[in-house]
Design a protein around this motif. Structure first.
Motif, mmCIF file in Angstrom:
data_model
loop_
_atom_site.group_PDB
_atom_site.id
_atom_site.type_symbol
_atom_site.label_atom_id
_atom_site.label_comp_id
_atom_site.label_asym_id
_atom_site.label_seq_id
_atom_site.Cartn_x
_atom_site.Cartn_y
_atom_site.Cartn_z
ATOM 1 N N LEU A 187 -25.427 2.437 23.153
ATOM 2 C CA LEU A 187 -25.206 1.707 21.904
ATOM 3 C C LEU A 187 -26.430 1.703 20.999
ATOM 4 O O LEU A 187 -26.314 1.458 19.798
ATOM 5 N N GLY A 188 -27.614 1.927 21.562
ATOM 6 C CA GLY A 188 -28.836 1.721 20.802
ATOM 7 C C GLY A 188 -29.582 2.986 20.439
ATOM 8 O O GLY A 188 -29.172 3.740 19.563
ATOM 9 N N VAL A 189 -30.679 3.252 21.139
ATOM 10 C CA VAL A 189 -31.635 4.272 20.712
ATOM 11 C C VAL A 189 -31.369 5.649 21.312
ATOM 12 O O VAL A 189 -31.207 6.628 20.587
ATOM 13 N N HIS A 190 -31.344 5.748 22.624
ATOM 14 C CA HIS A 190 -31.339 7.065 23.252
ATOM 15 C C HIS A 190 -29.941 7.480 23.712
ATOM 16 O O HIS A 190 -29.118 6.644 24.090
ATOM 17 N N ASP A 191 -29.724 8.784 23.662
ATOM 18 C CA ASP A 191 -28.405 9.310 23.979
ATOM 19 C C ASP A 191 -28.241 9.515 25.484
ATOM 20 O O ASP A 191 -29.168 9.336 26.276
ATOM 21 N N ARG A 192 -27.039 9.909 25.853
ATOM 22 C CA ARG A 192 -26.681 10.081 27.260
ATOM 23 C C ARG A 192 -27.602 11.096 27.957
ATOM 24 O O ARG A 192 -28.037 10.884 29.094
ATOM 25 N N ALA A 193 -27.896 12.189 27.282
ATOM 26 C CA ALA A 193 -28.729 13.225 27.899
ATOM 27 C C ALA A 193 -30.127 12.700 28.200
ATOM 28 O O ALA A 193 -30.697 12.992 29.261
ATOM 29 N N THR A 194 -30.698 11.935 27.268
ATOM 30 C CA THR A 194 -32.045 11.387 27.470
ATOM 31 C C THR A 194 -32.051 10.367 28.606
ATOM 32 O O THR A 194 -32.914 10.406 29.491
ATOM 33 N N LEU A 195 -31.088 9.467 28.606
ATOM 34 C CA LEU A 195 -31.027 8.437 29.642
ATOM 35 C C LEU A 195 -30.793 9.045 31.023
ATOM 36 O O LEU A 195 -31.345 8.554 32.020
ATOM 37 N N SER A 196 -30.018 10.111 31.081
ATOM 38 C CA SER A 196 -29.652 10.696 32.374
ATOM 39 C C SER A 196 -30.846 11.312 33.102
ATOM 40 O O SER A 196 -30.780 11.522 34.319
ATOM 41 N N ARG A 197 -31.926 11.574 32.397
ATOM 42 C CA ARG A 197 -33.115 12.167 33.036
ATOM 43 C C ARG A 197 -33.754 11.232 34.056
ATOM 44 O O ARG A 197 -34.552 11.659 34.888
ATOM 45 N N TYR A 198 -33.406 9.953 33.994
ATOM 46 C CA TYR A 198 -34.072 8.957 34.837
ATOM 47 C C TYR A 198 -33.156 8.428 35.938
ATOM 48 O O TYR A 198 -33.390 7.359 36.491
ATOM 49 N N GLN A 199 -32.131 9.205 36.279
ATOM 50 C CA GLN A 199 -31.242 8.928 37.398
ATOM 51 C C GLN A 199 -30.655 7.517 37.408
ATOM 52 O O GLN A 199 -30.715 6.811 38.427
ATOM 53 N N PRO A 200 -30.096 7.048 36.278
ATOM 54 C CA PRO A 200 -29.404 5.751 36.311
ATOM 55 C C PRO A 200 -28.175 5.838 37.212
ATOM 56 O O PRO A 200 -27.612 6.918 37.425
ATOM 57 N N LYS A 201 -27.747 4.694 37.719
ATOM 58 C CA LYS A 201 -26.531 4.665 38.543
ATOM 59 C C LYS A 201 -25.304 5.007 37.719
ATOM 60 O O LYS A 201 -24.317 5.518 38.245
#
Length: 217
Positions: A187-201
């Motif tokens: 919803l905010g700043v970073h997109d799915r590809a950026t967030l996925s680099r940090y192994q979220p659940k």
């Protein structure tokens, strides 16, 4: 998905739709202080950091006096300027209510200062949902894990029983450093590809998608 005892939320871009206001306020403050006006992308990329750290990145050639003036002017512009509104995102209240009703511990870990967070909690009538708050003017800035570690200690929760929810890679990095799970939200700043680099659940596109993950039937 594990059944988490403690759920830690970022604020801007996660629970509150405030990114546009942050961008406009920062650009107006830079104009007032006669500094180079950062682009919207540049401002978005520092959201989540403490304000002094963010200003040092945005204005690397600024003197200490200029950065001090920017800090003061940004706070003025955010509160008093002619800015976009900052509503809670859709389903924020229903999600927080459901989590509280299910006896979850809720906390905030934000790049905001204490005064700014208290103001928006009051305006949105949401402070009663949270058991603990951590702000960037009282702790080391994200992505340092201090905010999360201090929440775990205060609320007596093991790392494996906590999750950090946020919209920036700073949130995901902070969670990794603290040894807790994370969930990214777009919803905010970073997109799915950026967030996925940090192994979220998981990565979700709305707060409505969070409820079945955090409160499985």
């Amino acid at each position: 998905m594990p059944e988490y005892k403690l759920i830690i939320f970022d604020w801007d871009g996660t629970l509150m739709d405030s990114i546009a206001r942050i961008v406009v306020s920062m650009q107006a403050a830079a104009h007032h202080c006669q500094l180079d006006i950062p682009t919207a992308i540049q401002v978005k990329d520092i959201i989540g950091l403490s304000l002094p750290k963010a200003l040092a990145i945005l204005f690397p050639l600024g003197s200490q006096g200029q950065l001090k003036a920017m800090l003061k002017q940004y706070k003025y512009q955010y509160v008093e300027g002619d800015n976009p509104p900052t509503p809670l995102f859709d389903n924020a209240l229903s999600l927080l209510t459901a989590l509280k009703d299910n006896n979850k511990l809720l906390a905030v870990a934000t790049g905001k200062g204490r005064q700014g967070l208290q103001r928006v909690l009051s305006e949105s009538d949401t402070e009663h949902f949270f058991h603990a708050l951590r702000c960037a003017d009282e702790m080391r800035s994200k992505p340092d894990p201090q905010m999360i570690l201090s929440l775990l200690a205060e609320l007596n929760v093991l790392p494996e029983h906590a999750v950090m929810i946020g919209d920036t890679h700073y949130d995901m990095q902070m969670a990794q450093a603290a040894g807790v799970d994370s969930i990214g939200i777009t919803l905010g700043v970073h997109d799915r590809a950026t967030l996925s680099r940090y192994q979220p659940k998981a990565i979700v596109d709305s707060l409505a998608e969070l409820q079945p993950l955090l409160l499985p039937v």
